[in-house]
Design an enzyme around this catalytic site. Structure first.
Site, PDB file in Angstrom:
ATOM      1  N   SER A 160       0.866  -1.187   0.000  1.00  0.00           N
ATOM      2  CA  SER A 160       0.000   0.000   0.000  1.00  0.00           C
ATOM      3  C   SER A 160       0.894   1.226   0.000  1.00  0.00           C
ATOM      4  O   SER A 160       2.035   1.180   0.467  1.00  0.00           O
ATOM      5  CB  SER A 160      -0.860   0.007   1.265  1.00  0.00           C
ATOM      6  OG  SER A 160      -1.453   1.269   1.453  1.00  0.00           O
ATOM      7  N   TYR A 163      -2.262  -1.961  10.008  1.00  0.00           N
ATOM      8  CA  TYR A 163      -2.331  -2.175   8.559  1.00  0.00           C
ATOM      9  C   TYR A 163      -1.033  -1.744   7.872  1.00  0.00           C
ATOM     10  O   TYR A 163      -0.433  -2.493   7.105  1.00  0.00           O
ATOM     11  CB  TYR A 163      -3.525  -1.383   8.002  1.00  0.00           C
ATOM     12  CG  TYR A 163      -3.729  -1.524   6.519  1.00  0.00           C
ATOM     13  CD1 TYR A 163      -4.326  -2.658   5.995  1.00  0.00           C
ATOM     14  CD2 TYR A 163      -3.331  -0.520   5.649  1.00  0.00           C
ATOM     15  CE1 TYR A 163      -4.521  -2.795   4.628  1.00  0.00           C
ATOM     16  CE2 TYR A 163      -3.524  -0.644   4.281  1.00  0.00           C
ATOM     17  CZ  TYR A 163      -4.112  -1.782   3.777  1.00  0.00           C
ATOM     18  OH  TYR A 163      -4.301  -1.911   2.425  1.00  0.00           O
TER      19      TYR A 163
HETATM   20  P1  NAI Z   1     -11.338  -6.635  -1.458  1.00  0.00           P
HETATM   21  O1  NAI Z   1     -11.968  -6.966  -0.162  1.00  0.00           O
HETATM   22  O2  NAI Z   1     -12.198  -6.094  -2.543  1.00  0.00           O
HETATM   23  O3  NAI Z   1     -10.543  -7.887  -2.016  1.00  0.00           O
HETATM   24  C1  NAI Z   1      -9.787  -8.713  -1.177  1.00  0.00           C
HETATM   25  C2  NAI Z   1     -10.146 -10.165  -1.429  1.00  0.00           C
HETATM   26  O4  NAI Z   1      -9.332 -10.933  -0.548  1.00  0.00           O
HETATM   27  C3  NAI Z   1     -11.601 -10.486  -1.103  1.00  0.00           C
HETATM   28  O5  NAI Z   1     -12.224 -11.187  -2.170  1.00  0.00           O
HETATM   29  C4  NAI Z   1     -11.505 -11.352   0.139  1.00  0.00           C
HETATM   30  O6  NAI Z   1     -12.529 -12.341   0.203  1.00  0.00           O
HETATM   31  C5  NAI Z   1     -10.137 -11.951  -0.004  1.00  0.00           C
HETATM   32  N1  NAI Z   1      -9.586 -12.408   1.273  1.00  0.00           N
HETATM   33  C6  NAI Z   1      -9.672 -11.826   2.483  1.00  0.00           C
HETATM   34  N2  NAI Z   1      -9.091 -12.595   3.415  1.00  0.00           N
HETATM   35  C7  NAI Z   1      -8.608 -13.682   2.772  1.00  0.00           C
HETATM   36  C8  NAI Z   1      -7.915 -14.836   3.193  1.00  0.00           C
HETATM   37  N3  NAI Z   1      -7.616 -15.048   4.487  1.00  0.00           N
HETATM   38  N4  NAI Z   1      -7.568 -15.749   2.257  1.00  0.00           N
HETATM   39  C9  NAI Z   1      -7.895 -15.576   0.960  1.00  0.00           C
HETATM   40  N5  NAI Z   1      -8.570 -14.508   0.508  1.00  0.00           N
HETATM   41  C10 NAI Z   1      -8.917 -13.572   1.412  1.00  0.00           C
HETATM   42  O7  NAI Z   1     -10.190  -5.586  -1.082  1.00  0.00           O
HETATM   43  P2  NAI Z   1      -9.029  -4.863  -1.919  1.00  0.00           P
HETATM   44  O8  NAI Z   1      -9.071  -3.454  -1.495  1.00  0.00           O
HETATM   45  O9  NAI Z   1      -9.089  -5.197  -3.329  1.00  0.00           O
HETATM   46  O10 NAI Z   1      -7.744  -5.518  -1.251  1.00  0.00           O
HETATM   47  C11 NAI Z   1      -6.745  -6.216  -1.967  1.00  0.00           C
HETATM   48  C12 NAI Z   1      -5.395  -5.836  -1.407  1.00  0.00           C
HETATM   49  O11 NAI Z   1      -5.141  -4.470  -1.706  1.00  0.00           O
HETATM   50  C13 NAI Z   1      -5.286  -5.945   0.104  1.00  0.00           C
HETATM   51  O12 NAI Z   1      -4.027  -6.499   0.433  1.00  0.00           O
HETATM   52  C14 NAI Z   1      -5.382  -4.517   0.560  1.00  0.00           C
HETATM   53  O13 NAI Z   1      -4.749  -4.328   1.793  1.00  0.00           O
HETATM   54  C15 NAI Z   1      -4.660  -3.805  -0.558  1.00  0.00           C
HETATM   55  N6  NAI Z   1      -4.893  -2.384  -0.719  1.00  0.00           N
HETATM   56  C16 NAI Z   1      -6.152  -1.890  -0.920  1.00  0.00           C
HETATM   57  C17 NAI Z   1      -6.328  -0.542  -1.143  1.00  0.00           C
HETATM   58  C18 NAI Z   1      -7.692   0.025  -1.393  1.00  0.00           C
HETATM   59  O14 NAI Z   1      -7.844   1.261  -1.378  1.00  0.00           O
HETATM   60  N7  NAI Z   1      -8.696  -0.769  -1.669  1.00  0.00           N
HETATM   61  C19 NAI Z   1      -5.209   0.404  -1.145  1.00  0.00           C
HETATM   62  C20 NAI Z   1      -3.928  -0.221  -0.911  1.00  0.00           C
HETATM   63  C21 NAI Z   1      -3.792  -1.556  -0.733  1.00  0.00           C
END
Ligand code: NAI
Length: 285
Positions: free
Chosen positions: A141, A154
């Site tokens: 991030s 985080y």
């Molecule tokens: P999201 O919630 O839309 O997607 C994350 C996916 O990971 C979901 O489908 C969820 O079911 C899955 N997940 C959660 N725990 C899990 C586990 N234990 N095992 C397998 N799958 C699991 O969220 P997003 O935002 O797309 O997040 C993806 C990555 O991006 C994360 O690492 C987040 O920290 C990072 N991130 C997100 C930002 C944002 O603004 N959305 C900004 C910077 C980083």
């Protein structure tokens, strides 16, 4: 990297950023496995990707090591080899540090850092073994690089996975595996729902009230980048072998200031020790 016909494995690949990355890699001609803890996300992602035989959807909790190995076996059985690992699955809590319980720390670190460790330990030997080269991307991030208040758990986890990529890069590049830290600013996603997969034994949170206030604080999703935009950015970073794959020009000053602050903090008024410098030449650029 010659991507067409090769195979990518994206954790958390069924929603948000992971799905955007999966889409871009599929568009580049790769076979793509999306691995996710949520079956409902997997079902809708398969429909959205519409990639036929080139898409494999598998249920995986990245904190479960046995399951991770079994899933890796299944992907190899289907596609032969794994070339790109994207450690992307992640969850978040936000709020004052003093409210954090041990369970808040353990849950977020377990998924964001532990899940990444499990990905690396499971997949790296397999990627090295086939000798065709590969790439490991960790979704960190922008908050790993630019200090953001109220995100201690985080952001420190994201700094850890960034550091993993920085350490592994010089070690693995000569062996054909490139490592990248993907550090986006805000992206449209479902991360606000992350609590739905929080395990019962880690349920005790100090942030219940803070979360309620945040949920009623308005929806700013329209200000964020789309999953497609960041997916294409990751693809570009992979094709260009970038160590740091960053987005969001809004953070340029913050990134610069961190670089300047750390540069200014180096103790330059004492002379260098030439023998130290020569003996450990690999440390000093
Ligand atoms: P999201 O919630 O839309 O997607 C994350 C996916 O990971 C979901 O489908 C969820 O079911 C899955 N997940 C959660 N725990 C899990 C586990 N234990 N095992 C397998 N799958 C699991 O969220 P997003 O935002 O797309 O997040 C993806 C990555 O991006 C994360 O690492 C987040 O920290 C990072 N991130 C997100 C930002 C944002 O603004 N959305 C900004 C910077 C980083």
């Amino acid at each position: 990297q010659n991507l067409p016909g090769k195979t990518a494995f994206v954790t958390g690949g069924a929603s948000g950023i992971g799905l955007g990355i999966a889409k871009a890699l599929l568009g580049a001609g790769m076979n793509v496995t999306i691995a996710d803890i949520r079956q409902d996300h997997l079902d809708s992602a398969v429909a959205e990707l519409d990639g036929g035989e080139r898409v494999l959807a598998v249920q995986l909790d990245v904190t479960n090591r046995e399951q991770f190995a079994a899933v890796a076996d299944a992907v190899e059985a289907r596609f032969g080899k794994i070339h790109i690992l994207v450690n992307n699955a992640g969850v978040a809590v936000v709020g004052p540090t003093e409210l954090a319980t041990f369970a808040d720390w353990d849950w977020v670190m377990g998924v964001n850092v532990g899940g990444t460790i499990n990905g690396i330990v499971t997949m790296l030997p397999r990627i090295l073994a086939h000798g065709e080269g590969g790439h490991i991307v960790c979704t960190a991030s922008m908050s790993a690089l630019v200090p953001v208040g109220m995100t201690t758990i985080y952001s420190s986890g994201k700094a850890a996975v960034t550091s993993m990529m920085e350490c592994m890069r010089p070690e693995l590049e000569p062996r054909g595996v490139i490592c990248s830290a993907f550090c986006p600013g805000a992206v449209q996603s479902n991360i606000a729902d992350a609590g739905k997969t929080r395990p019962a034994d880690l349920a005790e949170t100090g942030y219940a009230e803070a979360d309620k206030r945040r949920a009623s604080g308005g929806n700013f999703m329209h200000l964020y980048q789309t999953k497609e935009q960041v997916g294409e950015r990751v693809l570009e970073g992979i094709l260009n072998d970038e160590l740091y794959i960053l987005t969001h020009a809004e953070f340029l000053t913050g990134v610069e200031e961190r670089g300047l602050a750390t540069t200014a903090a180096v103790q330059t008024h004492l002379p260098e020790n030439p023998e130290y410098k020569q003996t450990f030449a690999m440390l000093f650029r």
